[in-house]
Design a protein around this motif. Structure first.
Motif, short mmCIF file in Angstrom:
data_model
loop_
_atom_site.label_atom_id
_atom_site.label_comp_id
_atom_site.label_asym_id
_atom_site.label_seq_id
_atom_site.Cartn_x
_atom_site.Cartn_y
_atom_site.Cartn_z
N MET A 245 0.84 -1.20 0.00
CA MET A 245 0.00 0.00 0.00
C MET A 245 0.87 1.26 0.00
SD MET A 245 -2.79 1.28 2.82
CE MET A 245 -1.51 1.58 4.04
N ILE A 246 1.94 1.24 0.79
CA ILE A 246 2.84 2.40 0.84
C ILE A 246 3.50 2.62 -0.52
CG2 ILE A 246 5.01 3.24 1.85
CD1 ILE A 246 4.09 1.88 4.48
N TYR A 247 3.85 1.53 -1.19
CA TYR A 247 4.44 1.65 -2.52
C TYR A 247 3.43 2.21 -3.52
CZ TYR A 247 7.13 0.39 -6.68
OH TYR A 247 7.81 0.42 -7.85
N MET A 248 2.17 1.81 -3.41
CA MET A 248 1.14 2.39 -4.26
C MET A 248 1.06 3.90 -4.03
SD MET A 248 -0.24 0.01 -6.14
CE MET A 248 1.42 -0.65 -6.25
N GLY A 249 1.15 4.31 -2.76
CA GLY A 249 1.14 5.73 -2.44
C GLY A 249 2.33 6.46 -3.03
N ALA A 250 3.48 5.78 -3.08
CA ALA A 250 4.67 6.40 -3.66
C ALA A 250 4.50 6.63 -5.16
CB ALA A 250 5.90 5.51 -3.41
N ILE A 251 3.94 5.66 -5.85
CA ILE A 251 3.68 5.84 -7.28
C ILE A 251 2.74 7.02 -7.51
CG2 ILE A 251 2.73 4.77 -9.37
CD1 ILE A 251 3.47 2.04 -8.15
N MET B 211 4.39 4.30 -14.53
CA MET B 211 3.69 3.21 -13.86
C MET B 211 2.22 3.55 -13.63
SD MET B 211 6.49 1.72 -11.16
CE MET B 211 5.40 0.37 -10.68
N ALA B 212 1.96 4.80 -13.25
CA ALA B 212 0.58 5.23 -13.05
C ALA B 212 -0.23 5.10 -14.34
CB ALA B 212 0.55 6.67 -12.53
N ASP B 213 0.37 5.51 -15.45
CA ASP B 213 -0.32 5.40 -16.73
C ASP B 213 -0.59 3.94 -17.10
OD1 ASP B 213 -0.29 8.15 -16.97
OD2 ASP B 213 1.48 8.20 -18.27
N MET B 214 0.39 3.07 -16.83
CA MET B 214 0.20 1.65 -17.11
C MET B 214 -0.90 1.06 -16.23
SD MET B 214 4.16 0.38 -17.58
CE MET B 214 3.73 -1.34 -17.91
N MET B 215 -0.96 1.48 -14.97
CA MET B 215 -1.99 0.98 -14.06
C MET B 215 -3.38 1.51 -14.43
SD MET B 215 0.19 1.20 -10.51
CE MET B 215 -1.16 0.63 -9.45
N ALA B 216 -3.43 2.74 -14.96
CA ALA B 216 -4.71 3.26 -15.45
C ALA B 216 -5.17 2.45 -16.66
CB ALA B 216 -4.57 4.74 -15.81
N THR C 268 -8.62 -4.11 -18.89
CA THR C 268 -8.85 -5.43 -18.30
C THR C 268 -9.94 -5.46 -17.24
OG1 THR C 268 -6.53 -6.00 -18.69
CG2 THR C 268 -7.73 -7.39 -17.15
N TYR C 269 -9.88 -4.56 -16.25
CA TYR C 269 -10.79 -4.68 -15.11
C TYR C 269 -12.17 -4.10 -15.37
CZ TYR C 269 -6.10 -5.16 -13.13
OH TYR C 269 -4.80 -5.52 -12.90
N GLY C 270 -12.25 -3.12 -16.26
CA GLY C 270 -13.55 -2.55 -16.61
C GLY C 270 -13.83 -1.25 -15.88
N THR C 271 -13.97 -0.17 -16.62
CA THR C 271 -14.21 1.13 -16.00
C THR C 271 -15.60 1.24 -15.39
OG1 THR C 271 -14.86 1.98 -18.18
CG2 THR C 271 -12.59 2.35 -17.51
N LYS C 272 -16.58 0.44 -15.86
CA LYS C 272 -17.94 0.51 -15.31
C LYS C 272 -17.96 0.12 -13.84
CE LYS C 272 -20.54 -0.23 -19.59
NZ LYS C 272 -21.51 -1.09 -20.30
N ARG C 273 -17.08 -0.78 -13.45
CA ARG C 273 -17.03 -1.20 -12.05
C ARG C 273 -16.52 -0.07 -11.15
NH1 ARG C 273 -13.20 -6.19 -11.87
NH2 ARG C 273 -13.90 -6.28 -9.70
N PHE C 274 -15.80 0.86 -11.75
CA PHE C 274 -15.19 1.95 -11.00
C PHE C 274 -15.64 3.29 -11.58
CE2 PHE C 274 -12.38 -1.75 -11.13
CZ PHE C 274 -12.25 -2.02 -9.78
N SER C 275 -16.93 3.41 -11.81
CA SER C 275 -17.48 4.60 -12.47
C SER C 275 -17.20 5.85 -11.64
CB SER C 275 -18.99 4.44 -12.66
OG SER C 275 -19.64 4.25 -11.42
N GLY C 276 -16.84 6.92 -12.35
CA GLY C 276 -16.56 8.19 -11.69
C GLY C 276 -15.20 8.25 -11.02
N MET C 277 -14.35 7.26 -11.25
CA MET C 277 -13.04 7.23 -10.61
C MET C 277 -11.93 7.26 -11.66
SD MET C 277 -13.54 4.14 -7.85
CE MET C 277 -15.16 3.80 -7.15
N ASP C 278 -10.90 8.04 -11.40
CA ASP C 278 -9.67 7.99 -12.18
C ASP C 278 -8.75 7.04 -11.42
OD1 ASP C 278 -7.52 8.29 -13.81
OD2 ASP C 278 -7.24 10.45 -13.43
N LEU C 279 -8.91 5.76 -11.71
CA LEU C 279 -8.28 4.71 -10.90
C LEU C 279 -7.07 4.11 -11.60
CD1 LEU C 279 -8.54 2.80 -8.39
CD2 LEU C 279 -9.85 1.26 -9.87
N CYS C 280 -6.01 3.90 -10.84
CA CYS C 280 -4.83 3.17 -11.29
C CYS C 280 -4.72 1.93 -10.40
CB CYS C 280 -3.57 4.02 -11.12
SG CYS C 280 -3.62 5.58 -12.01
N ALA C 281 -4.62 0.74 -11.00
CA ALA C 281 -4.68 -0.47 -10.18
C ALA C 281 -3.94 -1.63 -10.82
CB ALA C 281 -6.13 -0.86 -9.92
N LYS C 282 -3.63 -2.62 -10.00
CA LYS C 282 -3.06 -3.89 -10.45
C LYS C 282 -3.62 -5.00 -9.61
CE LYS C 282 -0.49 -6.59 -12.91
NZ LYS C 282 -1.51 -7.67 -12.80
#
Length: 232
Positions: free
Chosen positions: A102-108, A150-155, A161-175
């Motif tokens: 989680m801390i590493y995610m915060g660093a990115i 890395m942020a752009d790749m996670m976005a 892959t994960y689907g933006t509809k599941r995270f509607s209204g969010m600018d989400l970066c994830a793995k």
């Protein structure tokens, strides 16, 4: 890269759940292609992998409001090329504490520098508490331009892959992550990332022990918690 469902590294076969076909590095990251990252790990070598795991804080113990976390580990001494390959996709002897990830995610999210976490017992008014702990950053973990890449790749992972509809209204970066823990057990489900949102600058990690699919199970938990956090 071309994934046929299996890749030979060091004379041994690294398998993928699917044949991903032709990919660039963004596609490979979004598809969690074992073959691509096994090849890259073998090319990088044990010393470089261990160096960057340490630099990213993934091997550290942290103290969160006086509570110590367990250290992670990357044990690569004497590893063969194939074992390095499996280590490169999170298998072999790799282990990581959810807090460290989680801390590493915060660093990115924060241009390469992480914020020291603190426990909050309760929130009595809307918004982020004005606590000095939130302004205390740790050492630089990655370069700013690397963090941006890395942020752009996670976005891209979310949209591809994960689907933006599941995270509607969010600018989400994830793995996502699906961590095998033994042939007789369901894998642990992981989903980690952060919101690119100045009003809600949240980094997170979800771990569902023996949950199965990281994207489906842990990703669903993340979506529900993030929606609740943004609505508060």
């Amino acid at each position: 890269f071309t994934c046929t469902g299996s890749t030979v590294v060091g004379g041994e076969t690294i398998t993928c759940p699917f044949a991903h076909g032709e990919m660039d590095i963004n596609d490979a990251f979004a598809s969690s292609c074992n073959g691509v990252f096994a090849q890259l790990a073998d090319e990088l070598g044990a010393e470089t992998i261990a160096q960057y795991a340490k630099q990213a804080g993934l091997l550290d113990r942290y103290s969160v409001s006086g509570i110590s976390t367990a250290a992670g580990s990357v044990e690569l001494e004497g590893a063969t090329s194939a074992q390095l390959g499996w280590a490169g996709v999170g298998q072999y002897h790799d282990s990581v504490n959810p807090c460290a990830l989680m801390i590493y995610m915060g660093a990115i999210a924060n241009g390469g520098k992480a914020v020291q976490p603190t426990l909050i017992q309760k929130v009595v008014s809307p918004g982020l508490p004005a606590l000095p702990q939130f302004t205390h950053t740790t050492r630089r973990m990655i370069k700013a331009d690397t963090a941006q890449a890395m942020a752009d790749m996670m976005a891209n992972n979310v949209s591809a892959t994960y689907g933006t509809k599941r995270f509607s209204g969010m600018d989400l970066c994830a793995k996502s992550g699906t961590a095998e823990v033994g042939a007789d057990q369901k894998p642990h489900a992981w989903f980690a990332g952060f919101l690119r949102n100045e009003e809600a600058p949240y980094a997170f990690v979800v771990l569902v022990e023996n949950g199965g699919s990281g994207s489906e199970v842990a990703g669903t938990v993340a979506a529900k918690v993030l929606k609740a956090a943004l609505a508060s």
